[in-house]
Write a protein that holds these residues in place. Structure first.
Motif, PDB file in Angstrom:
ATOM      1  N   LYS A   1     -20.971  19.551 -34.080  1.00 15.99           N
ATOM      2  CA  LYS A   1     -21.382  20.017 -35.394  1.00 15.99           C
ATOM      3  C   LYS A   1     -22.067  18.882 -36.151  1.00 15.99           C
ATOM      4  CE  LYS A   1     -19.207  23.121 -37.644  1.00 15.99           C
ATOM      5  NZ  LYS A   1     -18.277  23.916 -38.453  1.00 15.99           N
ATOM      6  N   VAL A   2     -23.216  19.199 -36.746  1.00 19.22           N
ATOM      7  CA  VAL A   2     -23.976  18.241 -37.535  1.00 19.22           C
ATOM      8  C   VAL A   2     -23.934  18.712 -38.981  1.00 19.22           C
ATOM      9  CG1 VAL A   2     -26.235  17.207 -37.907  1.00 19.22           C
ATOM     10  CG2 VAL A   2     -25.486  17.726 -35.593  1.00 19.22           C
ATOM     11  N   ILE A   3     -23.514  17.823 -39.875  1.00 24.35           N
ATOM     12  CA  ILE A   3     -23.401  18.161 -41.289  1.00 24.35           C
ATOM     13  C   ILE A   3     -24.554  17.506 -42.044  1.00 24.35           C
ATOM     14  CG2 ILE A   3     -21.965  17.968 -43.360  1.00 24.35           C
ATOM     15  CD1 ILE A   3     -20.721  19.704 -41.208  1.00 24.35           C
ATOM     16  N   ALA A   4     -25.270  18.308 -42.846  1.00 26.73           N
ATOM     17  CA  ALA A   4     -26.321  17.790 -43.724  1.00 26.73           C
ATOM     18  C   ALA A   4     -25.835  17.998 -45.152  1.00 26.73           C
ATOM     19  CB  ALA A   4     -27.622  18.524 -43.479  1.00 26.73           C
ATOM     20  N   PHE A   5     -25.463  16.914 -45.799  1.00 31.18           N
ATOM     21  CA  PHE A   5     -24.909  16.982 -47.149  1.00 31.18           C
ATOM     22  C   PHE A   5     -25.914  16.401 -48.122  1.00 31.18           C
ATOM     23  CE2 PHE A   5     -22.233  15.258 -50.583  1.00 31.18           C
ATOM     24  CZ  PHE A   5     -21.622  16.430 -50.987  1.00 31.18           C
ATOM     25  N   LYS A   6     -26.296  17.211 -49.127  1.00 30.72           N
ATOM     26  CA  LYS A   6     -27.251  16.764 -50.135  1.00 30.72           C
ATOM     27  C   LYS A   6     -26.532  16.683 -51.472  1.00 30.72           C
ATOM     28  CE  LYS A   6     -31.122  18.917 -47.845  1.00 30.72           C
ATOM     29  NZ  LYS A   6     -32.247  19.836 -47.969  1.00 30.72           N
ATOM     30  N   MET A   7     -26.829  15.614 -52.198  1.00 29.79           N
ATOM     31  CA  MET A   7     -26.173  15.426 -53.483  1.00 29.79           C
ATOM     32  C   MET A   7     -27.073  14.620 -54.407  1.00 29.79           C
ATOM     33  SD  MET A   7     -22.555  13.584 -54.150  1.00 29.79           S
ATOM     34  CE  MET A   7     -22.706  12.224 -55.260  1.00 29.79           C
ATOM     35  N   LYS A   8     -27.103  15.009 -55.666  1.00 31.58           N
ATOM     36  CA  LYS A   8     -27.804  14.213 -56.677  1.00 31.58           C
ATOM     37  C   LYS A   8     -26.746  13.691 -57.636  1.00 31.58           C
ATOM     38  CE  LYS A   8     -32.154  16.487 -56.229  1.00 31.58           C
ATOM     39  NZ  LYS A   8     -33.299  17.117 -56.854  1.00 31.58           N
ATOM     40  N   ARG A   9     -26.683  12.405 -57.735  1.00 33.19           N
ATOM     41  CA  ARG A   9     -25.608  11.828 -58.531  1.00 33.19           C
ATOM     42  C   ARG A   9     -25.786  12.134 -60.018  1.00 33.19           C
ATOM     43  NH1 ARG A   9     -26.532   5.401 -58.735  1.00 33.19           N
ATOM     44  NH2 ARG A   9     -28.643   5.454 -59.574  1.00 33.19           N
ATOM     45  N   ARG A  10     -24.673  12.273 -60.673  1.00 35.87           N
ATOM     46  CA  ARG A  10     -24.563  12.536 -62.111  1.00 35.87           C
ATOM     47  C   ARG A  10     -25.162  13.870 -62.535  1.00 35.87           C
ATOM     48  NH1 ARG A  10     -26.326   7.182 -61.918  1.00 35.87           N
ATOM     49  NH2 ARG A  10     -28.395   7.794 -62.625  1.00 35.87           N
ATOM     50  N   LYS A  11     -25.495  14.747 -61.623  1.00 33.89           N
ATOM     51  CA  LYS A  11     -26.092  16.043 -61.971  1.00 33.89           C
ATOM     52  C   LYS A  11     -25.197  17.220 -61.595  1.00 33.89           C
ATOM     53  CE  LYS A  11     -29.863  13.894 -63.038  1.00 33.89           C
ATOM     54  NZ  LYS A  11     -29.928  13.349 -64.383  1.00 33.89           N
ATOM     55  N   GLY A  12     -24.186  16.982 -60.793  1.00 33.00           N
ATOM     56  CA  GLY A  12     -23.317  18.065 -60.357  1.00 33.00           C
ATOM     57  C   GLY A  12     -23.922  18.907 -59.248  1.00 33.00           C
ATOM     58  N   PHE A  13     -24.957  18.393 -58.589  1.00 31.05           N
ATOM     59  CA  PHE A  13     -25.645  19.133 -57.523  1.00 31.05           C
ATOM     60  C   PHE A  13     -25.107  18.687 -56.179  1.00 31.05           C
ATOM     61  CE2 PHE A  13     -29.020  19.187 -54.315  1.00 31.05           C
ATOM     62  CZ  PHE A  13     -29.336  20.522 -54.304  1.00 31.05           C
ATOM     63  N   ARG A  14     -24.548  19.631 -55.441  1.00 29.79           N
ATOM     64  CA  ARG A  14     -24.053  19.347 -54.085  1.00 29.79           C
ATOM     65  C   ARG A  14     -24.369  20.543 -53.208  1.00 29.79           C
ATOM     66  NH1 ARG A  14     -18.200  16.534 -54.310  1.00 29.79           N
ATOM     67  NH2 ARG A  14     -18.804  14.780 -55.600  1.00 29.79           N
ATOM     68  N   LYS A  15     -24.871  20.255 -52.014  1.00 32.54           N
ATOM     69  CA  LYS A  15     -25.146  21.296 -51.016  1.00 32.54           C
ATOM     70  C   LYS A  15     -24.639  20.795 -49.681  1.00 32.54           C
ATOM     71  CE  LYS A  15     -29.203  23.872 -52.188  1.00 32.54           C
ATOM     72  NZ  LYS A  15     -30.600  24.099 -51.977  1.00 32.54           N
ATOM     73  N   LYS A  16     -23.967  21.654 -48.968  1.00 30.14           N
ATOM     74  CA  LYS A  16     -23.461  21.276 -47.653  1.00 30.14           C
ATOM     75  C   LYS A  16     -23.956  22.292 -46.638  1.00 30.14           C
ATOM     76  CE  LYS A  16     -19.228  20.327 -45.138  1.00 30.14           C
ATOM     77  NZ  LYS A  16     -17.765  20.327 -45.192  1.00 30.14           N
ATOM     78  N   HIS A  17     -24.761  21.846 -45.706  1.00 30.65           N
ATOM     79  CA  HIS A  17     -25.272  22.669 -44.621  1.00 30.65           C
ATOM     80  C   HIS A  17     -24.787  22.070 -43.309  1.00 30.65           C
ATOM     81  CE1 HIS A  17     -28.013  24.973 -47.119  1.00 30.65           C
ATOM     82  NE2 HIS A  17     -28.377  23.837 -47.702  1.00 30.65           N
ATOM     83  N   GLY A  18     -24.589  22.905 -42.330  1.00 29.96           N
ATOM     84  CA  GLY A  18     -24.194  22.412 -41.025  1.00 29.96           C
ATOM     85  C   GLY A  18     -24.721  23.316 -39.932  1.00 29.96           C
ATOM     86  N   HIS A  19     -24.850  22.770 -38.739  1.00 27.00           N
ATOM     87  CA  HIS A  19     -25.280  23.581 -37.605  1.00 27.00           C
ATOM     88  C   HIS A  19     -24.785  22.960 -36.314  1.00 27.00           C
ATOM     89  CE1 HIS A  19     -28.430  20.903 -35.954  1.00 27.00           C
ATOM     90  NE2 HIS A  19     -28.553  20.500 -37.205  1.00 27.00           N
ATOM     91  N   ARG A  20     -24.762  23.774 -35.274  1.00 25.09           N
ATOM     92  CA  ARG A  20     -24.419  23.316 -33.928  1.00 25.09           C
ATOM     93  C   ARG A  20     -25.571  23.691 -33.015  1.00 25.09           C
ATOM     94  NH1 ARG A  20     -18.439  25.011 -32.358  1.00 25.09           N
ATOM     95  NH2 ARG A  20     -18.914  23.599 -30.663  1.00 25.09           N
ATOM     96  N   THR A  21     -26.181  22.711 -32.386  1.00 24.74           N
ATOM     97  CA  THR A  21     -27.316  22.940 -31.504  1.00 24.74           C
ATOM     98  C   THR A  21     -26.850  23.621 -30.227  1.00 24.74           C
ATOM     99  OG1 THR A  21     -28.318  20.925 -32.380  1.00 24.74           O
ATOM    100  CG2 THR A  21     -29.260  21.827 -30.376  1.00 24.74           C
TER     101      THR A  21
END
Length: 101
Positions: free
Chosen positions: A70-90
């Motif tokens: 499993k590969v996790i792609a975590f995106k976050m912008k600090r001090r903005k409350g923005f978080r996204k967590k995507h994952g996939h298995r090839t």
């Protein structure tokens, strides 16, 4: 005999009897597949490369669908409350090279 073959956009160095995991290809377990896009062959020191190669790699599908880690792609912008967590298995296919002809 050694060959460099292109399978699903990636290059693999194979010999007869090798077992390897390649990106998912169509077919069921036990099917025979052929890969005609051979880039180079080496037969006891005689190397043939480029458009002069007339070899075909034959293989058997051992398992038609294997999932990778499993590969996790975590995106976050600090001090903005923005978080996204995507994952996939090839997805991979397990093949065994039977012959290089």
């Amino acid at each position: 005999m050694l060959a460099v073959v292109k399978i699903a956009g990636q290059q693999f160095k194979v010999k007869a009897g090798d077992s390897l995991y390649v990106p998912h290809i169509e077919g069921k377990t036990g099917d025979q597949v052929e890969f005609a896009e051979v880039l180079m062959t080496d037969n006891n020191g005689s190397v043939v490369a480029g458009s002069d190669v007339k070899a075909v790699v034959k293989a058997e599908i051992i398992s038609d669908l294997i999932k990778g880690e499993k590969v996790i792609a975590f995106k976050m912008k600090r001090r903005k409350g923005f978080r996204k967590k995507h994952g996939h298995r090839t997805q991979y296919t397990h093949i065994k090279v039977t012959a290089i002809a």
